[in-house]
Design a protein around this motif. Structure first.
Motif, PDB file in Angstrom:
ATOM      1  N   LEU A  47       0.938  -1.156   0.090  1.00 46.65           N
ATOM      2  CA  LEU A  47       0.015  -0.228   0.041  1.00 46.65           C
ATOM      3  C   LEU A  47       0.842   1.171  -0.007  1.00 46.65           C
ATOM      4  O   LEU A  47       1.878   1.278   0.802  1.00 46.65           O
ATOM      5  CB  LEU A  47      -0.898   0.030   1.220  1.00 46.65           C
ATOM      6  CG  LEU A  47      -2.129  -0.705   1.339  1.00 46.65           C
ATOM      7  CD1 LEU A  47      -2.849  -0.704   2.328  1.00 46.65           C
ATOM      8  CD2 LEU A  47      -2.799  -0.390   0.210  1.00 46.65           C
ATOM      9  N   ARG A  48       0.352   2.302  -0.834  1.00 39.64           N
ATOM     10  CA  ARG A  48       0.966   3.528  -0.804  1.00 39.64           C
ATOM     11  C   ARG A  48       0.738   4.434   0.234  1.00 39.64           C
ATOM     12  O   ARG A  48      -0.485   4.808   0.275  1.00 39.64           O
ATOM     13  CB  ARG A  48       1.144   4.139  -2.175  1.00 39.64           C
ATOM     14  CG  ARG A  48       1.790   3.387  -3.476  1.00 39.64           C
ATOM     15  CD  ARG A  48       1.747   4.060  -4.780  1.00 39.64           C
ATOM     16  NE  ARG A  48       2.496   3.208  -5.729  1.00 39.64           N
ATOM     17  CZ  ARG A  48       2.018   2.154  -6.118  1.00 39.64           C
ATOM     18  NH1 ARG A  48       0.938   1.677  -5.981  1.00 39.64           N
ATOM     19  NH2 ARG A  48       2.885   1.688  -7.097  1.00 39.64           N
ATOM     20  N   VAL A  49       1.512   5.173   1.036  1.00 35.61           N
ATOM     21  CA  VAL A  49       1.223   6.058   1.883  1.00 35.61           C
ATOM     22  C   VAL A  49       1.281   7.524   1.009  1.00 35.61           C
ATOM     23  O   VAL A  49       1.759   7.761   0.315  1.00 35.61           O
ATOM     24  CB  VAL A  49       2.443   6.274   2.858  1.00 35.61           C
ATOM     25  CG1 VAL A  49       1.939   7.446   3.599  1.00 35.61           C
ATOM     26  CG2 VAL A  49       2.824   5.098   3.637  1.00 35.61           C
ATOM     27  N   VAL A  50      -0.049   8.035   1.349  1.00 33.47           N
ATOM     28  CA  VAL A  50      -0.209   9.540   0.697  1.00 33.47           C
ATOM     29  C   VAL A  50      -0.031  10.536   1.494  1.00 33.47           C
ATOM     30  O   VAL A  50       0.171  11.989   1.238  1.00 33.47           O
ATOM     31  CB  VAL A  50      -1.663   9.512   0.013  1.00 33.47           C
ATOM     32  CG1 VAL A  50      -1.625   8.540  -1.176  1.00 33.47           C
ATOM     33  CG2 VAL A  50      -2.527   9.594   1.013  1.00 33.47           C
ATOM     34  N   ARG A  51      -0.151  10.304   2.827  1.00 33.48           N
ATOM     35  CA  ARG A  51      -0.152  11.559   3.588  1.00 33.48           C
ATOM     36  C   ARG A  51       0.352  11.023   5.321  1.00 33.48           C
ATOM     37  O   ARG A  51      -0.298   9.982   5.576  1.00 33.48           O
ATOM     38  CB  ARG A  51      -1.540  12.377   3.630  1.00 33.48           C
ATOM     39  CG  ARG A  51      -1.327  13.408   4.467  1.00 33.48           C
ATOM     40  CD  ARG A  51      -2.666  14.473   4.249  1.00 33.48           C
ATOM     41  NE  ARG A  51      -3.902  13.708   5.034  1.00 33.48           N
ATOM     42  CZ  ARG A  51      -4.703  13.121   4.199  1.00 33.48           C
ATOM     43  NH1 ARG A  51      -4.688  13.154   2.801  1.00 33.48           N
ATOM     44  NH2 ARG A  51      -5.866  12.696   4.762  1.00 33.48           N
ATOM     45  N   GLN A  52       1.050  11.680   5.870  1.00 30.55           N
ATOM     46  CA  GLN A  52       1.154  11.610   7.472  1.00 30.55           C
ATOM     47  C   GLN A  52       1.006  12.915   8.107  1.00 30.55           C
ATOM     48  O   GLN A  52       1.011  14.150   7.387  1.00 30.55           O
ATOM     49  CB  GLN A  52       2.627  10.909   7.766  1.00 30.55           C
ATOM     50  CG  GLN A  52       3.725  12.181   8.072  1.00 30.55           C
ATOM     51  CD  GLN A  52       4.816  11.529   8.332  1.00 30.55           C
ATOM     52  OE1 GLN A  52       5.769  11.174   7.066  1.00 30.55           O
ATOM     53  NE2 GLN A  52       5.152  11.431   9.416  1.00 30.55           N
TER      54      GLN A  52
ATOM     55  N   LYS B 288       5.422  12.002  -2.492  1.00 29.77           N
ATOM     56  CA  LYS B 288       4.670  11.389  -3.590  1.00 29.77           C
ATOM     57  C   LYS B 288       4.262  10.039  -2.684  1.00 29.77           C
ATOM     58  O   LYS B 288       4.926   9.739  -1.827  1.00 29.77           O
ATOM     59  CB  LYS B 288       5.550  11.072  -4.388  1.00 29.77           C
ATOM     60  CG  LYS B 288       5.706  12.152  -5.793  1.00 29.77           C
ATOM     61  CD  LYS B 288       6.261  12.050  -7.067  1.00 29.77           C
ATOM     62  CE  LYS B 288       6.208  13.022  -7.860  1.00 29.77           C
ATOM     63  NZ  LYS B 288       6.847  12.523  -9.229  1.00 29.77           N
ATOM     64  N   PRO B 289       3.453   9.351  -3.303  1.00 33.45           N
ATOM     65  CA  PRO B 289       2.888   8.109  -2.748  1.00 33.45           C
ATOM     66  C   PRO B 289       4.230   7.051  -2.468  1.00 33.45           C
ATOM     67  O   PRO B 289       4.711   6.889  -3.677  1.00 33.45           O
ATOM     68  CB  PRO B 289       1.620   7.648  -3.387  1.00 33.45           C
ATOM     69  CG  PRO B 289       1.180   8.873  -4.181  1.00 33.45           C
ATOM     70  CD  PRO B 289       2.466   9.651  -4.366  1.00 33.45           C
ATOM     71  N   VAL B 290       4.096   6.691  -1.467  1.00 32.86           N
ATOM     72  CA  VAL B 290       5.390   5.696  -1.493  1.00 32.86           C
ATOM     73  C   VAL B 290       4.927   4.223  -0.519  1.00 32.86           C
ATOM     74  O   VAL B 290       4.402   4.481   0.306  1.00 32.86           O
ATOM     75  CB  VAL B 290       6.654   6.157  -0.384  1.00 32.86           C
ATOM     76  CG1 VAL B 290       7.500   5.112  -0.412  1.00 32.86           C
ATOM     77  CG2 VAL B 290       7.221   7.486  -1.232  1.00 32.86           C
TER      78      VAL B 290
END
Lengths: 382, 95
Positions: A299-304, B78-80
């Motif tokens: 899964l890709r992280v988009v925001r923290q 960017k999405p990671v």
């Protein structure tokens, strides 16, 4: 801005907005809510959006149980034009250590005594509920189907709109600069946009509650503690419950929108107002989440982001009138679980303020407990 | 302009009409609009809609765009993938 009010509530999170509604719906007039930024800009809007009844102290379990009932009917009760996104996918609390399992057994006994339908289940049963759960070394889990998720922004928006229709005034981007008193009684609130005369003030501003109490020379036993969270890209629904692993300090759920929200607590987090995001958190939460839920590695992280817990000495809220400032109440110290109990803590405080019969004894949440040592120690905080 | 057909936030399919309607209802900043309709919460994190919403707010309040409050710019840029953070590039199936 109006010059007088029957009550001024400081703080536009779940506590302040829900209290404004509960007071207004009981017939109180001239209620003003003051918020330094915008509604839900503090801890409420930064929380993990979880709603659970699986607590170890009776007070938390009752408040959460009854709040769940309110969340279930909230769209209708508040006549909300959107959706609070209450999803009852449950909470799965997993135990990888004997200590955790023993504590969960005690917690479940408390929950069962209050009619909360938590089940104690085997690792295999847990994996049937969350197929991508790592059950290596898992001892057992507790599961309550009626726990779940609600959208904090929409819940606050729903209370705000319902309260507004009842005449409550909301003053956002307004900073409280002082509290005036005469003969030990509150007489008004001073702000950067003008002063309001009022005999009643409710300090519901979370981690800033201590700052407000200092304005009446009272030292509230709270400290701020940063907690960080992240959200991923949305994917198809594949995880029903919030998964909590206390030994991994992890909580992780899939929101109705499809994104995963997760966070880990950092035992070394200093007592500080810092709310910057850190790279250490990203590595830590990624490792913990992948250990418990390996599938999530793709899964890709988009925001923290981060927010502040308003920690009290026993990780439970304080509802009390401030000594030396008659008419000034505090509703803070929720210690990371204020959102999920917000609907009922607002009811409790509204009943107390209006001199009505309280549905549970509010005295248990008083300041006295820190003097007498009769604390409400909660064993199940992430 | 066809406000009901003009998309402002492409990630979350939010139209110009929805944005203008929220501003009329009294939502005063990009942050407030974002939290109510998710504009700027998608994979691009507001790269397109942030400035468009800022322009709408500037018009509505009669102020320069530079005076519109910007939301906090947050990591990640960017999405990671989580796997990349946990164990480095080689551990994640990034292609």
């Amino acid at each position: 801005m109006q010059k007088t009010a029957n009550v001024v509530i400081i703080g536009g999170g779940i506590s302040g907005t829900a209290l404004a509604y509960e007071l207004a719906v009981r017939g109180m007039k001239d209620i003003v809510v003051i918020e330094k930024q915008y509604l839900a800009s503090g801890a409420t809007g930064r929380c993990g959006a979880g709603v659970r009844q699986q607590w170890g102290t009776e007070t938390n379990a009752i408040l959460a149980r009854d709040s769940v009932k309110r969340f279930e009917g909230m769209n209708e009760e508040l006549d909300y034009d959107k959706d609070i996104e209450f999803k009852q996918g449950g909470y799965l609390m997993v135990a990888y250590t004997p200590g955790e399992w023993e504590q969960y057994k005690k917690n479940v006994a408390v929950q069962h005594s209050l009619g909360i339908p938590t089940k104690m289940i085997t690792p295999q049963e847990a994996q049937e509920i969350v197929p991508h759960l790592n059950i290596d070394g898992l001892i057992g889990a507790t599961f309550c189907q009626t726990d779940g998720h609600a959208n904090p922004f929409h819940v606050v928006d729903a209370y705000y709109k319902a309260a507004s229709r009842l005449g409550v005034k909301f003053e956002t981007y307004t900073t409280v600069t002082g509290i005036t008193r005469e003969n030990g009684k509150v007489t008004g609130v001073q702000t950067n946009r003008g002063d309001i005369d009022t005999p009643l003030v409710v300090n519901a501003c979370g981690f800033a509650a201590g700052t407000i109490c200092k304005m009446v020379d009272f030292d509230l036993p709270l400290y701020p503690q940063r907690h960080q969270a992240l959200v991923t890209e949305p994917v198809e629904a594949c995880q029903g419950p919030m998964v909590i692993s206390l030994s991994h300090r992890l909580y992780c759920q899939q929101s109705p929108h499809g994104s995963f929200i997760m966070g880990v607590g950092d035992p070394n987090e200093p007592k500080d107002f810092n709310i910057n995001s850190s790279w250490e958190f990203l590595e830590d939460v990624a490792r913990q989440a992948i250990t418990v839920l390996p599938l999530l590695k793709n899964l890709r992280v988009v925001r923290q982001w981060s927010g502040l817990y308003d920690m009290s000495p026993d990780a439970n809220p304080i509802f009390d009138e401030i000594p030396g400032a008659q008419g000034m109440w505090v509703a803070a110290g929720f210690s990371g679980h204020g959102f999920m109990v917000g609907p009922m803590t607002a009811v409790l405080l509204a009943q107390k303020i209006l001199g009505q019969q309280c549905f549970m004894p509010i005295e248990k949440f008083g300041l006295d407990r820190f003097r007498t040592g009769e604390l409400l120690l909660e064993p199940a905080v992430v | 302009m066809q406000t009901k057909e003009t998309i402002v936030c492409r990630c979350e399919d939010i139209t110009l009409d929805e944005i203008q309607s929220l501003i009329k209802q009294g939502y005063r900043t990009i942050d407030e609009i974002k939290r109510v309709v998710r504009a700027g919460m998608g994979p691009c994190q507001g790269r397109t809609c942030r400035m468009l919403i800022a322009q709408e707010l500037a018009k509505a309040y009669g102020v320069p765009v530079s005076e519109v409050l910007m939301p906090t710019f947050r990591p990640t840029v960017k999405p990671v993938k989580l796997g990349t953070f946990a164990g480095g590039e080689s551990d994640a199936e990034n292609c």
